[in-house]
Design a protein around this motif. Structure first.
Motif, mmCIF file in Angstrom:
data_model
loop_
_atom_site.group_PDB
_atom_site.id
_atom_site.type_symbol
_atom_site.label_atom_id
_atom_site.label_comp_id
_atom_site.label_asym_id
_atom_site.label_seq_id
_atom_site.Cartn_x
_atom_site.Cartn_y
_atom_site.Cartn_z
ATOM 1 N N LEU A 354 0.632 -1.207 0.039
ATOM 2 C CA LEU A 354 -0.125 0.022 -0.100
ATOM 3 C C LEU A 354 0.895 1.188 -0.095
ATOM 4 O O LEU A 354 0.537 2.029 -0.676
ATOM 5 C CB LEU A 354 -0.883 0.073 1.242
ATOM 6 C CG LEU A 354 -2.033 -1.149 1.319
ATOM 7 C CD1 LEU A 354 -2.869 -1.116 2.625
ATOM 8 C CD2 LEU A 354 -2.918 -0.826 0.052
ATOM 9 N N GLU A 355 1.978 1.286 0.806
ATOM 10 C CA GLU A 355 2.974 2.405 0.901
ATOM 11 C C GLU A 355 3.246 2.600 -0.472
ATOM 12 O O GLU A 355 3.523 3.598 -0.841
ATOM 13 C CB GLU A 355 3.965 2.090 1.932
ATOM 14 C CG GLU A 355 3.638 2.096 3.147
ATOM 15 C CD GLU A 355 4.609 1.735 4.389
ATOM 16 O OE1 GLU A 355 4.607 2.179 5.443
ATOM 17 O OE2 GLU A 355 5.460 1.022 3.916
ATOM 18 N N GLU A 477 -9.927 4.374 -7.502
ATOM 19 C CA GLU A 477 -9.710 5.214 -8.920
ATOM 20 C C GLU A 477 -8.323 5.267 -9.301
ATOM 21 O O GLU A 477 -8.267 5.604 -10.617
ATOM 22 C CB GLU A 477 -10.230 6.754 -8.395
ATOM 23 C CG GLU A 477 -11.843 7.032 -8.111
ATOM 24 C CD GLU A 477 -11.863 8.137 -7.710
ATOM 25 O OE1 GLU A 477 -13.211 8.621 -7.594
ATOM 26 O OE2 GLU A 477 -11.286 8.828 -7.131
ATOM 27 N N SER A 478 -7.358 5.075 -8.715
ATOM 28 C CA SER A 478 -5.886 5.170 -9.206
ATOM 29 C C SER A 478 -5.805 3.901 -9.816
ATOM 30 O O SER A 478 -4.437 3.793 -10.171
ATOM 31 C CB SER A 478 -5.037 5.504 -8.012
ATOM 32 O OG SER A 478 -4.854 4.195 -7.107
ATOM 33 N N GLY A 479 -6.553 2.797 -9.598
ATOM 34 C CA GLY A 479 -6.372 1.439 -10.416
ATOM 35 C C GLY A 479 -6.177 0.377 -9.400
ATOM 36 O O GLY A 479 -5.680 -0.855 -9.876
ATOM 37 N N TRP A 480 -5.994 0.331 -8.065
ATOM 38 C CA TRP A 480 -5.755 -0.748 -7.125
ATOM 39 C C TRP A 480 -6.714 -1.609 -7.285
ATOM 40 O O TRP A 480 -7.939 -1.561 -7.394
ATOM 41 C CB TRP A 480 -5.687 -0.065 -5.502
ATOM 42 C CG TRP A 480 -5.500 -1.103 -4.651
ATOM 43 C CD1 TRP A 480 -6.560 -1.917 -4.086
ATOM 44 C CD2 TRP A 480 -4.503 -1.533 -4.012
ATOM 45 N NE1 TRP A 480 -5.820 -2.769 -3.188
ATOM 46 C CE2 TRP A 480 -4.571 -2.703 -3.175
ATOM 47 C CE3 TRP A 480 -2.860 -1.066 -4.205
ATOM 48 C CZ2 TRP A 480 -3.387 -3.267 -2.401
ATOM 49 C CZ3 TRP A 480 -1.848 -1.709 -3.363
ATOM 50 C CH2 TRP A 480 -2.226 -2.719 -2.658
ATOM 51 N N GLY A 481 -6.142 -2.791 -7.264
ATOM 52 C CA GLY A 481 -7.243 -4.024 -7.472
ATOM 53 C C GLY A 481 -7.385 -4.472 -8.757
ATOM 54 O O GLY A 481 -8.102 -5.562 -9.231
ATOM 55 N N ALA A 482 -6.807 -3.621 -9.782
ATOM 56 C CA ALA A 482 -6.986 -3.918 -11.382
ATOM 57 C C ALA A 482 -6.122 -5.530 -11.536
ATOM 58 O O ALA A 482 -5.299 -5.566 -10.885
ATOM 59 C CB ALA A 482 -6.445 -2.748 -12.012
ATOM 60 N N GLY A 485 -3.907 -4.671 -15.618
ATOM 61 C CA GLY A 485 -4.208 -2.946 -15.917
ATOM 62 C C GLY A 485 -5.748 -2.912 -16.158
ATOM 63 O O GLY A 485 -5.975 -1.678 -16.656
ATOM 64 N N LYS A 486 -6.591 -3.979 -15.932
ATOM 65 C CA LYS A 486 -7.752 -3.715 -16.144
ATOM 66 C C LYS A 486 -8.701 -3.739 -14.968
ATOM 67 O O LYS A 486 -8.158 -4.381 -14.118
ATOM 68 C CB LYS A 486 -8.490 -4.746 -17.345
ATOM 69 C CG LYS A 486 -7.586 -4.801 -18.775
ATOM 70 C CD LYS A 486 -8.516 -5.871 -19.661
ATOM 71 C CE LYS A 486 -7.383 -5.766 -21.087
ATOM 72 N NZ LYS A 486 -8.200 -6.905 -21.644
ATOM 73 N N PRO A 487 -9.825 -2.797 -14.916
ATOM 74 C CA PRO A 487 -10.525 -3.102 -13.845
ATOM 75 C C PRO A 487 -10.993 -4.348 -13.672
ATOM 76 O O PRO A 487 -11.383 -4.958 -14.342
ATOM 77 C CB PRO A 487 -11.786 -2.061 -14.114
ATOM 78 C CG PRO A 487 -11.229 -0.940 -15.219
ATOM 79 C CD PRO A 487 -10.099 -1.797 -16.021
ATOM 80 N N SER A 488 -11.061 -4.554 -12.168
ATOM 81 C CA SER A 488 -11.351 -6.069 -11.848
ATOM 82 C C SER A 488 -12.900 -6.081 -11.347
ATOM 83 O O SER A 488 -13.191 -5.164 -10.486
ATOM 84 C CB SER A 488 -10.486 -6.633 -10.523
ATOM 85 O OG SER A 488 -11.122 -7.464 -10.015
ATOM 86 N N ALA A 489 -13.658 -6.893 -12.103
ATOM 87 C CA ALA A 489 -15.215 -6.936 -11.606
ATOM 88 C C ALA A 489 -15.236 -7.460 -10.268
ATOM 89 O O ALA A 489 -16.133 -7.057 -9.497
ATOM 90 C CB ALA A 489 -16.040 -7.689 -12.734
ATOM 91 N N GLU A 490 -14.197 -8.416 -9.851
ATOM 92 C CA GLU A 490 -14.347 -9.022 -8.449
ATOM 93 C C GLU A 490 -14.250 -7.682 -7.337
ATOM 94 O O GLU A 490 -14.941 -7.765 -6.432
ATOM 95 C CB GLU A 490 -13.347 -10.150 -8.372
ATOM 96 C CG GLU A 490 -13.668 -11.265 -8.991
ATOM 97 C CD GLU A 490 -12.916 -11.321 -10.598
ATOM 98 O OE1 GLU A 490 -12.975 -12.261 -11.041
ATOM 99 O OE2 GLU A 490 -12.674 -10.085 -10.879
ATOM 100 N N MET A 491 -13.277 -7.066 -7.584
ATOM 101 C CA MET A 491 -12.932 -5.980 -6.604
ATOM 102 C C MET A 491 -13.857 -4.916 -6.725
ATOM 103 O O MET A 491 -14.376 -4.355 -5.786
ATOM 104 C CB MET A 491 -11.419 -5.271 -7.179
ATOM 105 C CG MET A 491 -11.155 -4.147 -6.033
ATOM 106 S SD MET A 491 -11.174 -4.460 -4.368
ATOM 107 C CE MET A 491 -9.301 -5.022 -4.281
ATOM 108 N N GLY A 492 -14.473 -4.739 -7.786
ATOM 109 C CA GLY A 492 -15.507 -3.898 -8.121
ATOM 110 C C GLY A 492 -16.692 -4.078 -7.264
ATOM 111 O O GLY A 492 -17.464 -3.366 -6.420
ATOM 112 N N LEU A 493 -17.133 -5.360 -7.368
ATOM 113 C CA LEU A 493 -18.469 -6.096 -6.631
ATOM 114 C C LEU A 493 -17.925 -5.936 -5.366
ATOM 115 O O LEU A 493 -18.897 -5.424 -4.365
ATOM 116 C CB LEU A 493 -18.661 -7.317 -7.114
ATOM 117 C CG LEU A 493 -19.977 -7.856 -6.170
ATOM 118 C CD1 LEU A 493 -21.204 -7.411 -6.326
ATOM 119 C CD2 LEU A 493 -20.102 -9.574 -6.719
#
Length: 603
Positions: A354-355, A477-482, A485-493
């Protein structure tokens, strides 16, 4: 989960910490604009001198608040919570309200100084209200616990050598019997739930006197007579604590479930909300907004569930019921979680990542000189939230921040599995963002570096919790969990599910204390409508009963921070810089968001 120690508004000196009490009195909203207008600057020394005079008097009146701020020498004093002390505290509040009213007529105050004055004024109004109307000193025995300043002294080698710290502890130990005698006498028909929690937390403090302090006495190399004296005083303190616990158990048995209701009721809840949350809306309006946001989140989660269904539950028919569909996908994803014996270690391992992310994505400037230590929550602090932050006070510039995590050994294997499914692979990441980086840990370090002592010491809990929730949004918003390089539906949910918890906190808080929500209704909200595991829902129901208004702070603060960011984007256009916004926002200590908004927008 919550940051510790952001307490409920309390009257007792032992529990009167600084955060979450600097709010406006009910009905004071219309008066706020005038004091915050920038004026011709007055000499800083005059205003600062009055603030310093107030703080010196405040530390004398509330020594445990001084300890929370990093003035550890004040731990030597432990005033007994007698009726005479309550009257002294009330007189203190009245005296300083009148004295500060004179400063309010000074048109030379800057906007920042006027904001400080507003916070002090409302802190004192909140104190007066707590001492005269809330009167939780009579029905909430969790207010009476001497443990934390002892633990602070034991763990502060940078403050003073152990022999010197033991001398301070010795002075405090001598006052423990009178403290607990007065506390027991003060209680009148306590709430059964608070009574049970007080017994558990004070029982957790026994090890300090049975093990920790005797061990420190042996290690200190004191003269035999001195060591014997401290040992004797410690034994009397331990006996007093045991007698207090026995007294609470006697009350519990005699009451047989009777006593004051844990519910505040509409009038007290709305007053407390105004003091502690200090939002731009009242409690009922926030509740209605939370209901609307809940539906928006459910629509978003439904879309994610549709996207994930083929890979999670291939070949199975999609349920017609939206809640069933979302729940099925969440249940499948939640099978991925850390092993129970690795829970605390996994949290420790994620902090460096995270840091690194925050630095590489230029979101905030971090301070590597101020460590974050992940530890098991001390036993005397357990029973309210499973994870929390204990941050050093303003007066402790070298202090360590602790990320407290409850171990899972209190659970049966089935309960542990339920808990871990709630804090699965994705949700545990969001929890660490919230509690640690760039959430509470980072915000509180910035707060302690604020040029305003008042905004750091008498800050607003909704701003603090709101920032931690906003930090989650910032990282997503910065892309963590992608993935690749693509947004993750799992993280989104799962992130939407976490946001639904923030919203449900506010709904639960208001519903329990104002609308009389039953346990069955609460469990339906949390499990059926917010998709929380049984263990999580059970513990949240307990937390809603033993606390009030704090669960509303997350949604209240987050929504106002996000609104402020969007307003600045609209005002600054292409000149808006996200990192600059974050650092300017955090530079104002822990001031209420609407106060920061006025300072940042120049209104």
């Amino acid at each position: 989960m919550t940051r510790q120690p952001f307490p409920r508004l309390k009257a007792s000196a032992a529990a009167l910490l600084l955060f979450g009490m600097g709010a406006l009195a009910p009905g004071a909203q219309a008066k706020e604009a005038a004091p915050l207008r920038p004026q011709v600057a007055a000499p800083l020394s005059s205003f600062d001198a009055e603030v310093n005079t107030f703080l010196a008097a405040y530390w004398r009146m509330f020594p445990d608040a001084a300890v929370a701020a990093g003035r550890y020498a004040e731990a030597a004093r432990l005033p007994a919570p007698t009726e005479a002390l309550r009257k002294q505290q009330l007189a203190f509040a009245e005296q300083w309200l009148q004295r500060l009213a004179g400063l309010n007529k000074n048109t030379g105050l800057s906007a920042a100084q006027a904001g400080d004055l507003l916070l002090l004024d409302n802190h004192l109004q909140a104190l007066r209200w707590s001492l005269t109307e809330l009167r939780s000193d009579r029905w909430d025995p969790t207010e009476y616990n001497v443990a934390d300043p002892f633990a602070q002294l034991l763990n502060k080698p940078d403050f003073a050598p152990l022999p010197q710290r033991l001398k301070l502890m010795d002075q405090r130990l001598r006052q423990v019997p009178a403290y607990y005698q007065a506390a027991l006498a003060k209680l009148s028909e306590p709430s059964p739930l608070h009574l049970k929690l007080a017994i558990e937390q004070n029982s957790g403090a026994l090890s300090l006197f049975r093990d920790d302090i005797p061990r420190a006495i042996k290690q200190a190399g004191l003269k035999p007579a001195e060591a014997a004296a401290i040992t004797a005083h410690n034994a009397k303190a331990l006996s007093a604590l045991e007698e207090f616990i026995a007294g609470l158990q006697k009350i519990e048995k005699a009451q047989a479930g009777a006593g004051r209701s844990f519910r505040l009721g509409k009038a007290l809840f709305e007053q407390k909300f105004a003091y502690e949350i200090q939002a731009s809306v009242d409690a009922q309006t926030l509740y209605q907004r939370a209901l609307a946001e809940k539906e928006a989140l459910l629509q978003r989660m439904s879309a994610y569930a549709d996207q994930l269904w083929p890979q999670c539950l291939a070949g199975e028919a999609v349920p017609a019921d939206r809640s069933d569909k979302i729940a099925r996908v969440i249940a499948k994803l939640s099978e991925r979680h850390v092993a129970p014996e690795r829970f605390v270690e996994d949290i420790k391992a994620q902090i460096p990542a995270l840091e690194k992310w925050v630095v590489e994505h230029d979101l905030l400037t971090l301070d590597p000189s101020r460590p974050l230590v992940v530890r098991e929550t001390p036993t005397y602090m357990r029973g309210v939230a499973g994870a929390s932050i204990s941050a050093p006070g303003l007066m402790d510039p070298k202090g360590v921040t602790y990320y407290n995590v409850d171990p899972l050994d209190k659970y049966t294997p089935e309960q542990a599995e339920s808990f871990l499914r709630e804090y699965n692979h994705w949700v545990l990441q969001v929890l660490n963002i919230h509690e640690a980086i760039p959430g509470h840990y980072v915000q509180l370090l910035y707060s302690n570096k604020s040029p305003s002592k008042v905004k750091a010491l008498f800050g607003n809990g909704a701003m603090v919790e709101g920032w931690a929730v906003y930090a989650e949004r910032m990282m997503m918003e910065s892309g963590w969990g992608a993935v690749d390089g693509k947004p993750s539906a799992e993280m989104g949910l799962m992130y939407a599910k976490w946001n639904l918890r923030v919203v449900s906190n506010a709904i639960l808080d208001y519903s329990v204390h104002v609308l009389g929500m039953s346990e069955a209704e609460a469990m339906n909200l949390l499990q059926r409508e917010a998709f929380q595991s049984h263990t999580e829902a059970t513990e949240k129901w307990h937390r809603a009963q033993v606390s009030s208004t704090q669960l509303s702070s997350y949604f209240a603060g987050f929504s106002e921070i996000l609104a402020l960011r969007e307003a600045l984007k609209a005002k600054q256009g292409s000149d808006f810089k996200l990192k600059a916004f974050h650092e300017e926002f955090l530079s104002h200590g822990s001031a209420p968001v609407r106060m920061v908004q006025k300072l940042m927008l120049g209104q």
